[in-house]
Design an enzyme around this catalytic site. Structure first.
Site, PDB file in Angstrom:
ATOM      1  N   GLY A   1      -6.513  -8.898   3.101  1.00  0.00           N
ATOM      2  CA  GLY A   1      -5.385  -8.436   2.282  1.00  0.00           C
ATOM      3  C   GLY A   1      -5.482  -6.962   1.935  1.00  0.00           C
ATOM      4  NE  ARG A   2     -11.562  -6.420  -0.005  1.00  0.00           N
ATOM      5  CZ  ARG A   2     -11.746  -7.737   0.009  1.00  0.00           C
ATOM      6  NH1 ARG A   2     -10.778  -8.549  -0.371  1.00  0.00           N
ATOM      7  NH2 ARG A   2     -12.897  -8.251   0.416  1.00  0.00           N
TER       8      ARG A   2
ATOM      9  CG  HIS B   1      -5.169  18.261 -20.107  1.00  0.00           C
ATOM     10  ND1 HIS B   1      -5.400  19.434 -20.772  1.00  0.00           N
ATOM     11  CD2 HIS B   1      -4.777  18.613 -18.856  1.00  0.00           C
ATOM     12  CE1 HIS B   1      -5.135  20.457 -19.971  1.00  0.00           C
ATOM     13  NE2 HIS B   1      -4.758  19.981 -18.797  1.00  0.00           N
TER      14      HIS B   1
ATOM     15  CE  LYS C   1      -5.532 -13.080   5.491  1.00  0.00           C
ATOM     16  NZ  LYS C   1      -6.902 -12.583   5.506  1.00  0.00           N
TER      17      LYS C   1
ATOM     18  CD  GLU D   1      -9.844  -8.576  -3.822  1.00  0.00           C
ATOM     19  OE1 GLU D   1      -9.259  -8.336  -2.759  1.00  0.00           O
ATOM     20  OE2 GLU D   1      -9.264  -9.087  -4.797  1.00  0.00           O
TER      21      GLU D   1
ATOM     22  CE  LYS E   1      -6.326 -15.598  -6.695  1.00  0.00           C
ATOM     23  NZ  LYS E   1      -6.197 -15.534  -5.242  1.00  0.00           N
TER      24      LYS E   1
ATOM     25  CD  GLU F   1      -0.678 -13.264  -9.858  1.00  0.00           C
ATOM     26  OE1 GLU F   1      -0.734 -14.100  -8.920  1.00  0.00           O
ATOM     27  OE2 GLU F   1      -1.681 -12.806 -10.429  1.00  0.00           O
TER      28      GLU F   1
HETATM   29  O1  F6P Z   1      -6.581 -12.331  -6.004  1.00  0.00           O
HETATM   30  C1  F6P Z   1      -7.101 -11.592  -4.964  1.00  0.00           C
HETATM   31  C2  F6P Z   1      -6.266 -11.651  -3.708  1.00  0.00           C
HETATM   32  O2  F6P Z   1      -6.596 -12.766  -2.991  1.00  0.00           O
HETATM   33  C3  F6P Z   1      -6.444 -10.380  -2.900  1.00  0.00           C
HETATM   34  O3  F6P Z   1      -7.555 -10.423  -2.092  1.00  0.00           O
HETATM   35  C4  F6P Z   1      -5.148 -10.271  -2.199  1.00  0.00           C
HETATM   36  O4  F6P Z   1      -4.907  -8.979  -1.711  1.00  0.00           O
HETATM   37  C5  F6P Z   1      -4.197 -10.680  -3.292  1.00  0.00           C
HETATM   38  O5  F6P Z   1      -4.870 -11.701  -3.986  1.00  0.00           O
HETATM   39  C6  F6P Z   1      -2.858 -11.159  -2.834  1.00  0.00           C
HETATM   40  O6  F6P Z   1      -2.977 -12.224  -1.947  1.00  0.00           O
HETATM   41  P1  F6P Z   1      -1.796 -12.675  -1.005  1.00  0.00           P
HETATM   42  O7  F6P Z   1      -1.464 -11.529  -0.098  1.00  0.00           O
HETATM   43  O8  F6P Z   1      -2.328 -13.857  -0.267  1.00  0.00           O
HETATM   44  O9  F6P Z   1      -0.635 -13.026  -1.876  1.00  0.00           O
END
Ligand code: F6P
Length: 522
Positions: free
Chosen positions: A246-247, A362, A187, A332, A490, A193
């Site tokens: 995002g979620r 289990h 987003k 979140e 972060k 990452e």
């Molecule tokens: O670190 C949390 C977050 O901001 C989430 O809310 C989001 O889904 C995820 O990182 C990934 O963010 P993006 O889609 O901006 O890479």
């Protein structure tokens, strides 16, 4: 007002009989506590909520002006106040939002359908590497497995999320750059990452394809200029908007990989299933409303009974990632300790955890049955067998139903004592063993069943949880749509990374010692 309501609820809880007893004294219990919408049935009757408590919980929802909040949500008001944004993921399914929003969605759905159809038809690509993390990963991963119950994927779908190099290495392992489409989903297009994995995937494509690599590299983002600066060609970018959290984004262009792999028809059906749940949530009175019932059950367990976690156990391998998905969706969204107005909250979101049944039986079910204090459970099962293994499926369902029954009825000490006596055990041994073999019971659970694991039913299920989270956010007074709590880590990670590369920084002695282990070596 709410404080009085909570006091009433606590008084009711203090006098309540056990769940098993509630079935005896409430002849209408199954009618009141079982709700169905389309292919989804939710049975809340094994919660320790009496009919009277249920009414009081609905009053609490009214005290918190849930009706108003729900109307504002669907109208597209800027209810994400700390970010000054509307919250309109339902509009992606065709419900809510104004004409402009509906047009944006319609145009994008058309564009995605055409693109997915074209890629499927052309047959050039054999695999997709979907790069993204958090909301840009968990939803697509869960849904990819779920859609596989209804039809197999036309292309192999792999995911790379973690900044651990193993994630992108495993995703690319054995693939041919000539037949691989990389779809980077972010987003913000700033996520560390995702950018690092996207760079690695692009290098991998370029090493083989040179300048032509761009045609195999797609970006999905709400930050078009960020993707362009990264080097993605403008016609290779699919947009979504700041009113999609995002979620809550799997319904948007974030689901492009799913559309390509499983086909736009399956994806549309998934959206339709969510839309049907949206309309149920929007239109049903609170007492017949599935997300409301689910949310208020959670409020009872958290705020009245004091449980600090909820276990989500899908008895279906195809939705085994449900608990991981819900960890982000719920924790979140509602893992907050300040209200929208900056005041302290009471108890908010519990820990969400779990694993697929029967595996969990289990592992941690011992704790659920006899641990302190245990946790309410959401059992999620699919009635139809999709694997052409009817005896396996019956065993799976029998286990699921048995667990909720066992949690509720337990096994009283006097029964255990009689059993031990009939085995001829001496009294002293019985005194030691009986308490250990006793099950207290009265442990609450909800059982959700889907008639079949169709794309429609999957959309239904996920939208149910989304709206549950909305309702709980209203009751707890928090903004469910921001996530300030992820920022500090972060920023500090960025600073530490720069220190690995020579910057000077100041930290506490523990963190300094950790950093030294890396800087001294390198
Ligand atoms: O670190 C949390 C977050 O901001 C989430 O809310 C989001 O889904 C995820 O990182 C990934 O963010 P993006 O889609 O901006 O890479």
């Amino acid at each position: 007002m709410s404080a009085e309501r909570y006091e009433k609820l606590e008084a009711i809880a203090a006098k309540s009989v056990s769940i098993a007893e509630l079935f005896k004294v409430e002849p209408e219990r199954m009618k009141r506590f079982v709700l169905r919408e389309g292919p989804l049935r939710a049975d809340f009757s094994k919660q320790s909520i009496s009919e009277h408590a249920r009414e009081q919980l609905l009053h609490l929802a009214r005290d918190c002006q849930l009706d108003d909040w729900r109307a504002r949500f669907f109208a597209g008001d800027k209810i994400n106040t700390s970010e000054d944004r509307a919250v309109l993921h339902m509009a992606l399914r065709g419900v809510g939002g104004d004409k402009a929003v509906q047009k944006q969605v319609k145009d994008m759905r058309k564009k995605l359908r055409e693109f997915a159809t074209e890629i499927r038809k052309a047959g050039k690509f054999k695999s997709i590497v979907h790069v993204g993390i958090g909301g840009s990963d968990l939803g697509p991963r869960l849904v990819a497995d779920g859609l596989a119950a209804a039809g197999s994927a036309a292309l192999e779908l792999r995911f790379a999320e973690n900044v651990d190099g193993a994630s992108i290495n495993d995703a690319l392992e054995g693939l041919d750059p000539k037949t691989t489409l990389v779809i980077v989903v972010s987003k913000s297009f700033t996520t560390q990452e995702t950018r690092m994995n996207a760079e690695a995937a692009r290098d991998w494509l370029e090493a083989k394809l040179g300048k032509k690599a761009g045609a195999s590299f797609i970006a999905v983002t709400a930050n078009r200029s960020g993707a362009e600066d990264f080097g993605v060609a403008s016609d290779q970018i699919f947009d979504f908007w700041d009113w999609v959290g995002g979620r809550y984004s799997v319904w948007s262009a974030v689901g492009l990989s799913l559309q390509i792999a499983y086909g736009p028809d399956a994806f549309d059906s998934f959206l339709d299933g969510a839309a049907a749940m949206d309309m149920h949530f929007r239109d049903q009175p609170l007492e017949n409303n599935l997300p409301v019932m689910m949310a208020m059950t959670g409020v009872w367990n958290r705020n009245v009974l004091g449980y600090s976690s909820v276990a989500v156990i899908p008895y279906s391998r195809r939705i085994r990632k449900l608990s991981a998905f819900l960890q982000q969706l719920e924790m979140e969204s509602n893992g907050k300790s300040k209200t929208r107005l900056g005041k302290d909250t009471g108890l908010t979101c519990p820990i969400i955890w779990g694993d697929e049944g029967t595996n969990g039986q289990h592992a941690f079910f011992q704790w659920l049955h006899q641990g302190t204090p245990g946790a309410p459970v959401d059992f999620v099962a699919v009635l139809k067998d999709h694997e052409a293994r009817p005896s396996h499926h019956n065993a799976l369902l029998a286990n699921c139903f048995a667990q909720s029954e066992a949690l509720m009825i337990g096994k009283p000490e006097h029964v255990v004592r009689e059993e031990l006596k009939s085995e001829g055990r001496p009294d002293a041994e019985i005194d030691q063993l009986a308490p250990q073999k006793t099950f207290s019971g009265n442990r609450p659970s909800t059982t959700i069943t889907l008639d079949e694991l169709t794309p429609f039913a999957l959309g239904h299920l996920i939208a149910l949880y989304e709206h549950k989270v909305f309702v709980q956010g209203v009751i707890w007074g928090v903004n469910s749509f921001d996530q300030w709590g992820v920022q500090l880590g972060k920023v500090l990670a960025g600073a530490i990374l720069r220190e690995f590369e020579g910057d000077q920084g100041r930290h506490d002695p523990s963190t300094e010692a950790l950093i030294k282990m890396v800087t001294v070596k390198s």
